[in-house]
Design a protein around this motif. Structure first.
Motif, PDB file in Angstrom:
ATOM      1  N   ILE A 179       0.835  -1.194   0.000  1.00  0.00           N
ATOM      2  CA  ILE A 179       0.000   0.000   0.000  1.00  0.00           C
ATOM      3  C   ILE A 179       0.876   1.253   0.000  1.00  0.00           C
ATOM      4  O   ILE A 179       1.870   1.342   0.723  1.00  0.00           O
ATOM      5  N   ALA A 180       0.494   2.208  -0.828  1.00  0.00           N
ATOM      6  CA  ALA A 180       1.229   3.463  -0.932  1.00  0.00           C
ATOM      7  C   ALA A 180       0.762   4.432   0.155  1.00  0.00           C
ATOM      8  O   ALA A 180      -0.299   4.246   0.761  1.00  0.00           O
ATOM      9  N   PRO A 181       1.519   5.503   0.412  1.00  0.00           N
ATOM     10  CA  PRO A 181       1.129   6.473   1.441  1.00  0.00           C
ATOM     11  C   PRO A 181      -0.251   7.080   1.224  1.00  0.00           C
ATOM     12  O   PRO A 181      -0.916   7.453   2.198  1.00  0.00           O
ATOM     13  N   ASP A 182      -0.690   7.170  -0.017  1.00  0.00           N
ATOM     14  CA  ASP A 182      -2.015   7.752  -0.274  1.00  0.00           C
ATOM     15  C   ASP A 182      -3.143   6.727  -0.159  1.00  0.00           C
ATOM     16  O   ASP A 182      -4.300   7.034  -0.433  1.00  0.00           O
ATOM     17  N   GLY A 183      -2.810   5.478   0.254  1.00  0.00           N
ATOM     18  CA  GLY A 183      -3.829   4.455   0.425  1.00  0.00           C
ATOM     19  C   GLY A 183      -4.083   3.607  -0.801  1.00  0.00           C
ATOM     20  O   GLY A 183      -4.986   2.762  -0.790  1.00  0.00           O
ATOM     21  N   THR A 184      -3.283   3.785  -1.854  1.00  0.00           N
ATOM     22  CA  THR A 184      -3.459   2.988  -3.061  1.00  0.00           C
ATOM     23  C   THR A 184      -2.794   1.622  -2.879  1.00  0.00           C
ATOM     24  O   THR A 184      -1.627   1.525  -2.485  1.00  0.00           O
ATOM     25  N   LEU A 185      -3.564   0.566  -3.178  1.00  0.00           N
ATOM     26  CA  LEU A 185      -3.044  -0.795  -3.101  1.00  0.00           C
ATOM     27  C   LEU A 185      -2.738  -1.297  -4.499  1.00  0.00           C
ATOM     28  O   LEU A 185      -3.579  -1.204  -5.403  1.00  0.00           O
ATOM     29  N   HIS A 186      -1.533  -1.814  -4.652  1.00  0.00           N
ATOM     30  CA  HIS A 186      -1.119  -2.435  -5.915  1.00  0.00           C
ATOM     31  C   HIS A 186      -0.969  -3.933  -5.666  1.00  0.00           C
ATOM     32  O   HIS A 186      -0.123  -4.360  -4.878  1.00  0.00           O
ATOM     33  N   TRP A 187      -1.781  -4.726  -6.380  1.00  0.00           N
ATOM     34  CA  TRP A 187      -1.778  -6.177  -6.107  1.00  0.00           C
ATOM     35  C   TRP A 187      -2.279  -6.931  -7.322  1.00  0.00           C
ATOM     36  O   TRP A 187      -3.300  -6.569  -7.921  1.00  0.00           O
ATOM     37  N   GLN A 188      -1.571  -7.994  -7.663  1.00  0.00           N
ATOM     38  CA  GLN A 188      -2.021  -8.900  -8.711  1.00  0.00           C
ATOM     39  C   GLN A 188      -2.949  -9.917  -8.060  1.00  0.00           C
ATOM     40  O   GLN A 188      -2.507 -10.821  -7.351  1.00  0.00           O
ATOM     41  N   VAL A 189      -4.246  -9.781  -8.294  1.00  0.00           N
ATOM     42  CA  VAL A 189      -5.255 -10.599  -7.626  1.00  0.00           C
ATOM     43  C   VAL A 189      -5.252 -12.008  -8.234  1.00  0.00           C
ATOM     44  O   VAL A 189      -5.393 -12.156  -9.454  1.00  0.00           O
ATOM     45  N   PRO A 190      -5.120 -13.043  -7.429  1.00  0.00           N
ATOM     46  CA  PRO A 190      -5.207 -14.409  -7.951  1.00  0.00           C
ATOM     47  C   PRO A 190      -6.636 -14.733  -8.395  1.00  0.00           C
ATOM     48  O   PRO A 190      -7.582 -13.967  -8.154  1.00  0.00           O
ATOM     49  N   ASP A 191      -6.780 -15.873  -8.988  1.00  0.00           N
ATOM     50  CA  ASP A 191      -8.090 -16.321  -9.455  1.00  0.00           C
ATOM     51  C   ASP A 191      -9.051 -16.467  -8.272  1.00  0.00           C
ATOM     52  O   ASP A 191      -8.669 -16.903  -7.181  1.00  0.00           O
ATOM     53  N   GLY A 192     -10.315 -16.080  -8.485  1.00  0.00           N
ATOM     54  CA  GLY A 192     -11.341 -16.274  -7.465  1.00  0.00           C
ATOM     55  C   GLY A 192     -11.867 -14.974  -6.883  1.00  0.00           C
ATOM     56  O   GLY A 192     -11.497 -13.872  -7.299  1.00  0.00           O
ATOM     57  N   ASN A 193     -12.760 -15.143  -5.908  1.00  0.00           N
ATOM     58  CA  ASN A 193     -13.364 -13.998  -5.219  1.00  0.00           C
ATOM     59  C   ASN A 193     -12.587 -13.710  -3.941  1.00  0.00           C
ATOM     60  O   ASN A 193     -12.355 -14.616  -3.127  1.00  0.00           O
ATOM     61  N   TRP A 194     -12.232 -12.433  -3.756  1.00  0.00           N
ATOM     62  CA  TRP A 194     -11.368 -12.042  -2.645  1.00  0.00           C
ATOM     63  C   TRP A 194     -11.973 -10.889  -1.847  1.00  0.00           C
ATOM     64  O   TRP A 194     -12.697 -10.044  -2.388  1.00  0.00           O
ATOM     65  N   THR A 195     -11.645 -10.904  -0.559  1.00  0.00           N
ATOM     66  CA  THR A 195     -11.975  -9.777   0.314  1.00  0.00           C
ATOM     67  C   THR A 195     -10.670  -9.111   0.741  1.00  0.00           C
ATOM     68  O   THR A 195      -9.732  -9.797   1.163  1.00  0.00           O
ATOM     69  N   ILE A 196     -10.623  -7.790   0.602  1.00  0.00           N
ATOM     70  CA  ILE A 196      -9.451  -7.029   1.035  1.00  0.00           C
ATOM     71  C   ILE A 196      -9.841  -6.260   2.298  1.00  0.00           C
ATOM     72  O   ILE A 196     -10.781  -5.467   2.300  1.00  0.00           O
ATOM     73  N   LEU A 197      -9.114  -6.514   3.353  1.00  0.00           N
ATOM     74  CA  LEU A 197      -9.388  -5.902   4.648  1.00  0.00           C
ATOM     75  C   LEU A 197      -8.321  -4.862   4.956  1.00  0.00           C
ATOM     76  O   LEU A 197      -7.129  -5.165   4.955  1.00  0.00           O
ATOM     77  N   ARG A 198      -8.763  -3.642   5.196  1.00  0.00           N
ATOM     78  CA  ARG A 198      -7.859  -2.591   5.671  1.00  0.00           C
ATOM     79  C   ARG A 198      -8.199  -2.344   7.143  1.00  0.00           C
ATOM     80  O   ARG A 198      -9.292  -1.903   7.475  1.00  0.00           O
ATOM     81  N   ILE A 199      -7.254  -2.633   8.007  1.00  0.00           N
ATOM     82  CA  ILE A 199      -7.504  -2.520   9.441  1.00  0.00           C
ATOM     83  C   ILE A 199      -6.450  -1.607  10.055  1.00  0.00           C
ATOM     84  O   ILE A 199      -5.264  -1.700   9.744  1.00  0.00           O
ATOM     85  N   GLY A 200      -6.901  -0.689  10.895  1.00  0.00           N
ATOM     86  CA  GLY A 200      -5.984   0.276  11.479  1.00  0.00           C
ATOM     87  C   GLY A 200      -6.519   0.827  12.782  1.00  0.00           C
ATOM     88  O   GLY A 200      -7.469   0.293  13.364  1.00  0.00           O
ATOM     89  N   HIS A 201      -5.902   1.888  13.233  1.00  0.00           N
ATOM     90  CA  HIS A 201      -6.324   2.464  14.511  1.00  0.00           C
ATOM     91  C   HIS A 201      -6.400   3.983  14.408  1.00  0.00           C
ATOM     92  O   HIS A 201      -5.653   4.625  13.654  1.00  0.00           O
TER      93      HIS A 201
END
Length: 663
Positions: A179-201
């Motif tokens: 994840i970049a400082p501006d919150g951009t995620l760069h990711w090669q998504v594998p086959d299938g349905n995925w959930t991306i969780l961003r967790i912080g405080h």
């Protein structure tokens, strides 16, 4: 007495008059609070040079009059904070967002930021996992299990959850580095349905209250020593520097009042602290914070139990314990009201030099439960001489100048019978004027206990009675037959039993900090403080760590008598599932191998183990006679028993004005 300085309305002559009035009737100490409660601004705002000058004047006058001073650690009465606490050093709470995506695909998007307070947010982790087929299922009571809300005595729920709702731990991908400082995620998504969780405080946004504007700010992170250092430097050190040699002599005590500021379930060092204390990394279990099942209920619920345990331990060590350490480094005592927070109350109480509870007129009664039992039992078991109580706090409907010594005496005597031996009146509002009646109040709260009260000068005989009673109740050692263990689940409070007292027995309770220190001497359960008991009663749960089970087995083998159910499961994920196998072996050795037996009365070594019976039945089997019995048709007599040298001393009190018979 509490001594409330109301929103900067303070005067030198008023300070002198207040302290002289206290000395005249026999008040030995005053605890300074700076609160607002809607009172207009006065000429000496909190922590300004003129305010510090007035604190020094108060210390100088108290020294002249032989009165001790205590200072609440911040403005307001709860809890520890001020304008110097920035969001990054404030109380932190976990928040999250999640989104769905499908692969194979290249993902280059700004992830939605979780809920953020005061424009402060930091990521903990970015995790991706295959979206479960049953995507709607969530863990129940999640806010309690993750420490967002407080529930005492919460053990894991090991009931099976739907298999198609679970996330396999090995399938979770840690994308935090992507994840970049501006919150951009760069990711090669594998086959299938995925959930991306961003967790912080983010900061909880809680402030110390009810504080005047000059002293109000964010609450410090209770899990961070660095945050407490900042508070000490800005909120306490200026006072100590100002009064110089009077610090530790006259102003000899710093207080943390009752905890009323909510959740603090993260800190920047949480991941390291968790791994150090449990032996495993929490990152792959973080989907549990959004209600996801990781692997299965056994795994997820035990992780959440471990998390609450670590969170509670950090409260006790890095907030209350570290605060007490800093006080002692400066020659100061620490007073603590250790209850109603997301922590183990008895472990927190153990950090205090003077542990305190509270009791109200028109609020909670003087029964055997309540915060003052926590204070009393902690003092007994840790060898602390003073058991303090914020005393005669009044709700608005019964305050309003309606209370007086005769109306308060019975309530006070009842609290003595629970174990309190120092009253700190709630409240004395500082009277800055010399010619105004009835004068300053603390808004709507408290018994009006100050020099402008019509019965102030007539109160001295009552003060003499209280002084004599408290002197006697601070001598020797408390006597009780039963020791209750409050349990390993956190947060938790004290185990209270009005039934035991009604049967004529008294008791104490211990937490996890003392259970390991129990030994057996001459057949009696013995604490390092010297307290001894005839029966240990365990909580009514089948959860127990193997380490605790081993301790109980060794106590019984050495001659202790223990009452408690046979444990079935460890509540922790540490060394799972080996821990459960180890636990079963210990339990079978001590409680026996037949799980169909409902009542157990078994000799093991020199001792005895009971299960399936009441505490009353166990006492009867042991032929332990009641210590004190009110034999009236309608029992109304309370008692407390202390041993002073070779003398048995009882304080006895009636709950009403009728005659009662007791033996």
């Amino acid at each position: 007495t509490w001594w409330h300085w109301m929103n900067g309305n303070i005067s030198r002559e008023g300070i002198t008059a207040d302290l002289e009035a206290m000395a005249e009737v026999g008040i030995g100490g005053a605890q300074i609070f700076n609160v607002s409660e809607g009172i207009p601004d006065g000429p000496a705002p909190f922590m300004t040079p003129q305010w510090l000058d007035l604190v020094k004047h108060a210390a100088t006058e108290a020294d002249r009059l032989g009165i001790e001073l205590c200072l609440h650690n911040c403005a307001g009465w709860s809890s520890t904070g001020g304008p110097w606490i920035t969001p990054e050093h404030s109380m932190q709470v976990v928040n999250y967002t999640d989104i769905k995506t499908t692969g194979p695909a290249q993902f280059n998007q700004v992830l939605p930021q979780p809920n953020t307070n005061m424009d402060y947010y930091r990521d903990i982790a970015i995790l991706a996992f295959p979206t479960p087929q049953n995507d709607q299922f969530r863990i129940d009571r999640l806010d309690y299990k993750t420490g967002r809300w407080t529930e005492y005595g919460l053990y894991p729920n090991l009931t099976d959850t739907p298999a198609d709702a679970a996330v396999a731990k090995d399938s979770i991908i840690d994308l935090t580095a992507n994840i970049a400082p501006d919150g951009t995620l760069h990711w090669q998504v594998p086959d299938g349905n995925w959930t991306i969780l961003r967790i912080g405080h983010t900061t909880s946004g809680k402030t110390n209250h009810p504080a005047p504007d000059a002293g109000r700010g964010l609450e410090c992170d209770k899990l961070s020593r660095e945050a407490l250092d900042i508070h000490w430097e800005n909120g306490i050190k200026p006072v100590l520097d100002k009064i110089g040699p009077l610090a530790g002599k006259v102003l000899n005590n710093i207080l943390i009042d009752s905890y009323e500021v909510g959740a603090n379930n993260w800190t920047p060092k949480m991941r390291d602290e968790f791994k150090k204390r449990t032996g495993y990394d929490l990152i792959k279990y973080l989907p549990a914070f959004c209600g996801r099942v990781v692997e299965n209920a056994q795994i997820t619920e035990r992780f959440l139990w471990d998390f609450r345990r670590v969170n509670s331990d950090l409260f006790a060590e890095n907030y209350y314990g570290y605060f007490a350490d800093k006080c002692r480094q400066h020659g100061l005592l620490t007073s603590i009201e250790p209850y109603d927070g997301p922590f183990e109350c008895l472990a927190v109480a153990a950090k205090a030099d003077i542990v305190m509870g509270e009791f109200w007129i028109g609020g909670n009664s003087a029964g055997q439960g309540g915060s003052f039992k926590i204070a009393a039992t902690s003092a007994h078991t840790h060898g602390q001489k003073i058991v303090g109580a914020e005393s005669f706090t009044a709700t608005p409907d019964v305050g309003r100048w309606q209370s007086y010594p005769a109306s308060m005496k019975i309530l006070g005597d009842q609290v003595y019978c629970v174990g309190v031996n120092r009253f700190i009146f709630h409240r004395y509002a500082h009277q800055p004027w010399m010619n105004q009646l009835p004068g300053m109040t603390m808004g709507q709260w408290g018994t009006h206990f100050d020099r402008t009260n019509t019965w102030w000068k007539q109160s001295k005989p009552w003060m003499t009675y209280l002084t004599r009673s408290q002197y006697m109740l601070q001598q020797g050692q408390f006597v009780a037959d039963v020791l209750l263990f409050a349990g390993q689940a956190v947060p938790n409070g004290v185990v209270a039993s009005q039934q035991l007292k009604d049967m004529g027995y008294d008791y104490d309770a211990i937490g996890t900090d003392l259970i390991e220190k129990l030994s057996v001497k001459n057949g009696l359960l013995t604490l390092p403080s010297g307290m001894q008991y005839k029966l240990l009663v365990m909580p009514n749960t089948t959860f127990m760590t193997p380490r605790l089970a081993e301790k109980i087995k060794n106590l019984v083998k050495s001659g202790a008598v223990v009452l408690g159910p046979k444990p079935q499961n460890s509540p922790s994920l540490m060394d799972y599932p080996k821990y459960d196998s180890k636990l079963h072996a210990i339990a079978n050795e001590l409680w026996g191998t037949d799980d169909n037996v409902k009542i157990i009365d078994r000799t093991y070594g020199k001792g005895r183990i009971f299960s399936g019976i009441s505490t009353e039945d166990a006492l009867k089997k042991l032929e332990i006679q009641p210590d004190f019995m009110d034999i009236s048709k309608d029992p109304q007599t309370a008692f407390i028993h202390r041993k002073i040298n070779d003398n048995d001393v009882y304080f006895v009190s009636s709950r009403n004005t009728q005659q009662n018979d007791a033996v």
